[in-house]
Scaffold this active site. Structure first.
Site, short mmCIF file in Angstrom:
data_model
loop_
_atom_site.label_atom_id
_atom_site.label_comp_id
_atom_site.label_asym_id
_atom_site.label_seq_id
_atom_site.Cartn_x
_atom_site.Cartn_y
_atom_site.Cartn_z
N ASP A 183 45.81 33.13 37.38
CA ASP A 183 44.14 32.93 37.03
C ASP A 183 43.58 34.30 37.01
O ASP A 183 44.12 35.39 37.30
CB ASP A 183 43.53 31.99 38.14
CG ASP A 183 42.49 31.67 37.70
OD1 ASP A 183 41.88 31.45 36.45
OD2 ASP A 183 41.43 31.15 38.85
N GLU A 240 42.57 37.85 32.38
CA GLU A 240 42.10 38.40 31.15
C GLU A 240 42.01 40.04 31.25
O GLU A 240 41.98 40.48 30.20
CB GLU A 240 40.63 37.82 30.95
CG GLU A 240 40.69 36.35 30.74
CD GLU A 240 40.71 35.51 31.92
OE1 GLU A 240 40.48 36.08 32.90
OE2 GLU A 240 41.58 34.43 31.72
N ASP A 272 38.53 26.60 32.04
CA ASP A 272 37.57 25.98 32.53
C ASP A 272 36.85 25.03 31.44
O ASP A 272 35.74 25.47 30.95
CB ASP A 272 36.69 26.66 33.29
CG ASP A 272 37.20 27.47 34.33
OD1 ASP A 272 38.36 27.33 34.77
OD2 ASP A 272 36.59 28.52 34.79
O1 MIG Z 1 36.21 32.09 39.07
O2 MIG Z 1 40.32 29.54 41.45
O3 MIG Z 1 40.21 28.72 35.50
O4 MIG Z 1 40.95 26.52 37.36
O5 MIG Z 1 40.15 26.53 40.10
C1 MIG Z 1 36.90 30.83 39.22
C2 MIG Z 1 39.02 28.91 41.25
C3 MIG Z 1 38.33 30.86 39.30
C4 MIG Z 1 39.07 29.54 37.44
C5 MIG Z 1 40.29 28.61 36.92
C6 MIG Z 1 40.00 27.56 37.75
C7 MIG Z 1 40.11 27.90 39.30
C8 MIG Z 1 39.09 28.48 39.74
N1 MIG Z 1 38.89 29.99 38.96
#
Ligand code: MIG
Length: 667
Positions: free
Chosen positions: A296, A299, A374
């Protein structure tokens, strides 16, 4: 590479395929013939068609509530599929920094590109979309064969906060007979968000918990974030700093910013040695029995300023050739996924790695599947998922999925049921939702919604042999699994805008309901004979039809004479199916399909068979080729289900078989 033509930076250039003119360029300016249409461009919020739009390729963690006005999201795939007079070619603008394309918006006669640094432009020859995807994925990489369990239903939540909570979610799935293979642990399983650690109060015995869940047929996947907490008592940070593994500022200091753990440093994944180090650090997770990792925030997403990314002048030492972040930005996510995949492959050499990534660049498909980040629990986002996944599939990212039910905001029963009717056809089928939103497990809203979710997830389980076969074809040829109609029907311009329906493989056409309180919708059926999946009604395409799709019976059409190999419903994929049924929707003419099988994981032998169906007057002939390949599927019964006619048990031992039946109905 065969079928890929490099374009020169300047001068007139005509790209030909044999005698046929495919494309003309003036330097990097593509001269647009009248009527040429554009698709692809990766992950996008707006519709399928990209003609006369401007596309920005720059990975961001966008603010919540992606609307059609959003351009760039988490991944960047600067690849355009062009269609002109029914023939396809692709153009790949290869550069992992910022790229912008004007697809004949400013000037209907030109496609222009701008990029800050050097880029390579290549034309990928067709003439079919399948040819283009085959060549494009030969160039940028193929989707690896997933483990079979990864095609099963998956359940996530930000966050299942403790071992007992995960146990009770698992127990609900089994008690309610809703198929599920995979459970997720989001960031709260970590000790203060330190990647590769466990919060020992919430999860005192990860290995024990995972083994217990495994005995019930569940795998556990955990999240990893690139931000490494700056903390002198955290070995990952100290090691990374001492090895010089982190991204630097332009002045040569460690680049730091705030993410979940607080102030963090960021690995320079462009450096092969850093990837190897990071990959090896998955050992603790692998030892605990974690089945795969979820990358996650890659980027990378930063909190200061909120929703920002790394400054373009940050420095990636790169293990020799230092580069500015701006030059490699879009590839950062792919490199992190690569590190994870290669680490898992080294640590568990007999298992196919499972990596899911939010960010990446062209070629991400080699390392990870992509989920689209998201989204929100909105009907609009259910609709948006279709063109989004179709464009990803046309851009090489076939293994993809959106969060079923939507991430932000409160879902409701009808939305979840309708979303699941769509979601089970995604190559990656996972229900996930955000902290502080209404719980969204398949049973969360009670009946009748729970039964719809159960039945749809059961249907996915039944379709797994068909889906697995489509994955194998994708792995070999780049053909998307969930694909736009135009992929199979490029000569039919009506398909170019039919983006609220899609094909799964070439045998099934799915047209989800994406509005509340609605049971009917328009469906376009391209050329060929189709049968309504639930009623067996025969329809000859091309045709515009009004489908009746009450809850639990989404509009699905089967291409006639394309046998669908199906299993019985299983609670999870570790169970051995007692039967295999070829479901045949008989219609005029002939057709065929295939079945690919292997052990479902590892790199052992495989086998495949082709099923052919032919209708000849009153006779329908089903023939199954002899099994080819060394894999021998487990003992089971085989049936042929001539829908609406007759279900036949097939005596067979892997040799070729032919059976015939008399068709008694008029159609
Ligand atoms: O700032 O880890 O897209 O699926 O549940 C949010 C918490 C960070 C973004 C991901 C999302 C995940 C969430 N993350």
């Amino acid at each position: 590479m065969d079928g890929v033509v490099r374009i020169e930076r300047s001068g007139r250039q005509a790209v030909r395929d044999g005698d046929r003119l495919v494309a003309e360029f003036d330097g990097y300016v593509k001269l647009r013939p009248d009527g040429e249409r554009y698709f692809g461009c990766g992950e996008r919020t707006a519709g399928l068609e990209k003609t006369r739009t401007r596309q920005v390729f720059w990975n961001v963690d966008p603010p919540a509530g992606h609307t059609a006005s959003f351009n760039n999201l988490y991944t960047s795939i600067p690849f355009v599929l062009c269609l002109h007079e029914g023939r396809a070619h692709g153009v790949f603008y290869d550069h992992p920094g910022r790229v912008e394309l004007d697809l004949a918006k400013a000037d209907p006669a030109r496609v222009t590109v701008s990029a800050a640094d050097e880029l390579e432009v290549s034309v990928v020859l067709g003439p079919t979309p399948a040819d283009v995807l085959d060549r494009y994925t030969a160039l940028t990489g193929r989707t690896p064969m997933p483990p079979l369990w990864a095609l099963g239903n998956q359940q996530s939540r930000w966050s299942y906060l403790a071992a007992d909570e995960l146990r009770s979610v698992a127990a609900e799935f089994r008690a309610r007979a809703i198929p599920c293979d995979v459970l997720y642990l989001d960031i709260d399983h970590m000790d203060g968000y330190r990647v590769f650690t466990w919060d020992r109060e919430r999860f005192p015995d990860p290995a024990g918990l995972i083994a217990e869940l495994r005995s019930q047929g569940f795998r556990v996947v955990v999240i990893t974030d690139p931000g490494v907490k700056v903390d002198e008592s955290y070995s990952l940070y100290v090691e990374g700093r001492d090895r010089g593994s982190f991204v630097l500022t332009r002045d040569g200091d460690e680049f730091q910013n705030v993410v979940w753990p607080g102030v963090c440093a960021f690995p320079d994944f462009t450096d092969p040695a850093v990837r190897e180090w990071w990959g090896d650090r998955h050992a603790g997770l692998v030892d605990a029995g974690v089945a795969g990792v979820w990358c996650d925030m890659n980027e990378p997403a930063l909190f200061v300023p909120w929703h920002s990314t790394m400054p373009e002048d940050a420095v990636h030492p790169g293990g020799g050739r230092a580069r500015l972040h701006g030059e490699v930005h879009n590839a950062y996510g792919s490199y992190m996924a690569q590190a994870a995949r290669e680490g898992l492959a080294r640590l568990r050499p007999d298992a196919r790695p499972f990596v899911i990534s939010r960010a990446g660049y062209a070629g991400l498909q080699r390392h990870a599947l992509q989920w689209t980040g998201d989204n929100s629990s909105w009907w609009e986002h259910l609709w948006m998922s279709m063109p989004q996944l179709q464009n990803l599939g046309l851009s090489g990212i076939a293994w993809a999925g959106v969060d079923v039910g939507g991430f932000f905001g409160d879902c409701d029963g009808e939305l979840l049921a309708r979303w699941t009717e769509f979601g089970v056809f995604q190559p990656f089928c996972r229900n996930h939702s955000a902290m502080e939103t209404a719980p969204q497990e398949p049973w969360a809203f009670g009946e009748p919604w729970e039964s719809v979710c159960r039945d749809m997830l059961a249907l996915r389980m039944q379709l797994l042999p068909y889906l697995y076969t489509a994955f194998e074809a994708c792995h070999r040829t780049g053909a998307p699994i969930l694909r736009p109609l135009l992929f199979d029907h490029p000569g039919d311009p009506v398909t170019y805008t039919a983006d609220d329906e899609f094909l799964v493989g070439s045998g099934l056409l799915v047209a989800p309901i994406t509005r509340p309180g609605v049971e009917h919708r328009h469906v376009y059926l391209p050329a060929g004979h189709w049968r309504q999946f639930w009623t067996n009604e025969l329809i000859e395409g091309p045709a515009h039809v009004l489908a009746h799709a009450p809850l639990g019976q989404p509009a699905i059409y089967a291409r006639c004479n394309t046998p669908i190999p199906m299993w019985p419903v299983l609670p999870h994929t570790a169970e051995i199916p007692a039967s295999l049924t070829w479901r045949v929707f008989v219609g005029p003419g002939a057709g065929s399909s295939s079945l690919y099988e292997d052990a479902g994981d590892g790199y052992g032998p495989s086998c495949s068979r082709t099923a052919h169906v032919e209708r000849d007057g009153e006779l329908v002939r089903f023939s199954l080729s002899a099994r080819s390949g060394a894999f021998v599927p487990p003992q089971r019964e085989t049936f042929v289900d001539f829908v609406g006619l007759d279900r036949v048990r097939l005596e067979e031992n892997g040799d070729a078989v032919v059976i015939e039946r008399v068709v008694t109905t008029d159609d």
